[in-house]
Structures are given as C-alpha cells and as structure tokens.
Design a protein around this motif. Sequence first.
Motif, PDB file in Angstrom:
ATOM      1  N   TYR A  43      11.424  25.199  38.188  1.00 59.30           N
ATOM      2  CA  TYR A  43      11.872  25.254  36.799  1.00 59.30           C
ATOM      3  C   TYR A  43      10.685  25.991  35.994  1.00 59.30           C
ATOM      4  O   TYR A  43      11.176  26.675  35.057  1.00 59.30           O
ATOM      5  N   GLN A  67      15.944  24.197  29.086  1.00 61.81           N
ATOM      6  CA  GLN A  67      16.612  23.992  30.315  1.00 61.81           C
ATOM      7  C   GLN A  67      17.695  22.675  30.401  1.00 61.81           C
ATOM      8  O   GLN A  67      17.246  21.853  29.894  1.00 61.81           O
ATOM      9  N   SER A  68      18.799  23.125  30.966  1.00 65.45           N
ATOM     10  CA  SER A  68      19.782  21.772  31.036  1.00 65.45           C
ATOM     11  C   SER A  68      18.968  20.643  31.922  1.00 65.45           C
ATOM     12  O   SER A  68      19.388  19.650  31.745  1.00 65.45           O
ATOM     13  N   SER A  69      18.285  21.155  33.040  1.00 60.18           N
ATOM     14  CA  SER A  69      17.479  20.088  33.744  1.00 60.18           C
ATOM     15  C   SER A  69      16.415  20.956  34.701  1.00 60.18           C
ATOM     16  O   SER A  69      16.468  22.084  34.506  1.00 60.18           O
ATOM     17  N   CYS A 102      14.708  21.977  37.729  1.00 57.45           N
ATOM     18  CA  CYS A 102      14.874  22.214  39.102  1.00 57.45           C
ATOM     19  C   CYS A 102      13.456  22.101  39.901  1.00 57.45           C
ATOM     20  O   CYS A 102      12.565  22.696  39.494  1.00 57.45           O
ATOM     21  N   SER A 149      20.403  24.703  37.177  1.00 56.27           N
ATOM     22  CA  SER A 149      20.366  24.624  35.670  1.00 56.27           C
ATOM     23  C   SER A 149      20.392  25.593  34.975  1.00 56.27           C
ATOM     24  O   SER A 149      20.843  26.951  35.588  1.00 56.27           O
TER      25      SER A 149
END
Length: 297
Positions: free
Chosen positions: A210, A275-277, A279, A286
């Motif tokens: 991420y 970020q959506s999640s 990584c 994501s």
Amino acid sequence: MSNRVVCREASHAGSWYSASGSQLNAQLEGWLSKAESTIRPARAIIAPHAGYTYCGACAAHAYKQVDPSVTRRVFILGPSHHVPLSRCALSPAEIYRTPLYDLRIDQKVYADLWKTGLFERMSLQTDEDEHSIEMHLPYTAKAMESHKDEFSIVPVLVGALSESKEQEYGKLLSKYLADPSNLFIISSDFCHWGQRFRYTYYDESQGEIYRSIEHLDKMGMGIIETLDPMSFTNYLKKYRNTICGRHPIGVLLNAVAELRKSGLEMNFSFLNYAQSSECRNWQDSSVSYAAGALIAH
C-alpha cells in the motif's frame, strides 16, 4: 410529438449512496464539516466517483473549495466505464435527478458543443448505467444548495481519447474554463491495484504494497500539480497506473495549457488522498482516491 421532459433517474441511489434525501444530506454535511476551505473559489476540482462509503470523506475536500456565489455552470467530465467511446458524448436528458433536488442541463452550452461536430449522443440507458458523472451529482447539489435555482450542469462522458483528441477537447473547453462563473468537475479514482484489476505494480523499496501504491499515486498527483499534459501522458505510459479518469484529467490539463499561453496563471493542489484498504499481499486489492482543486490568479 410529446413535449415530455427527458429525465435521467438517480440510478445508483440506494446502492452506491443513500436514496433518502435527508440521510444523504446529513452524510454530505458530516463529510464537508470535516474538510477545510483552503483554496476557494475553485475553477476546477478532481474528485473520486466510488460509492460514498469508500470515498465520500475524500471528495468533501474538493467540494469544500466550491463557491456557490460565483458558480453558475458546472461542467462534469466523467470517464466511460461501460461503452467503447473514442470521442466525448453528451446526454439526451434535460434533467438529472438526485435525492436532494433535480439538476438542469444547460441546453445552450449543449447546443454550442453539438455545433462543433466533436460530440456523440449517448443513449439514456448508457447515461443511467454509467456512475462516473452521477456520483458527483449529490455533492454538486449539496455544494450549490444556497443558489440551487441559479445554476445549470454540463455533463460530458469522456471516451478513451488519443493525445491529440485530449488536446482538441482541451482547446475547445478552455474558453469555458476561462470564465470564473464556470466550475469543472473532473471525475477520477486513482490506482486500482490487485489481480482483479490486472495491475500489480510493486516497488519493494517503498515497503508494504500500500505504501508503494501511495508513492506511485503521489508521483502522478505531483505531475498533475505541474499542470503539464505531456508529463502526465509520459507518466501513464511509463507506469501504466490505472487512473480511470486519466482522459478527463488530460482534457483539463490541455485546457489549462491553452489558457496559460494567453497569460492566465492557474495553480492546482491536491488536498486529500485515501485508499479503500491497505494492501499487504498479492491477494489484496484496493482503489485509491484523491481530491484537489484548481484556482486561477
């Protein structure tokens, strides 16, 4: 002949965002209250188009820069996700519905754009299937609510444009961008990472996956802030970053480049990134979101 007004329904309400006007209003107010108004009045914003649970908070940072007292027309440039399109397309609708209130398409500007011969007409079905423009309608309605009867919208669906077409549309739209009463909303998410997006670029020197994604996105965001269309094109060619609104962004950068030739100075700043999640391994995925605003001096 029927004189029935053609309306585009809020087709993603109830799934991508709340269909309840009061609930939606409260959510938008909550997100906007946490964002700061630092670079108003925006002449253009870049903001994401995912479901509001993922990106509503991020988008607020862009919409907080909108000044409803000067804005009379809102251009919304969104990428086409579902239909192959090599040019730009205009809507057959006259009204776009939102759970807050209806938005009116500027038929005069639409007529002027038609006359250029550069635009296709999308079907109402294509318009209602596409989310990239719709996800900006509730936020536009909210940001503009104090002047809700005094503005119109100009939705433009942007296809997979060549560099020369991005230049052509940028040149065409630059005269509208030069007008302080116009606001441009550029609809884009940033990196779509993971096997399901067929994009797994990873720079190990950045640490966790991420972090690598953030570094890649922020490199692109820094290039957008320079407002140089060629540098952005070269960045995309080199890294292939899956920025879904790259063509609307390219059109904006080319419009700004055109205005800079005549001495109009503009600055772009990003204000938020999310970020959506996060990584951490190859099974993860994501989507990244960024919000920013352009101001003219």
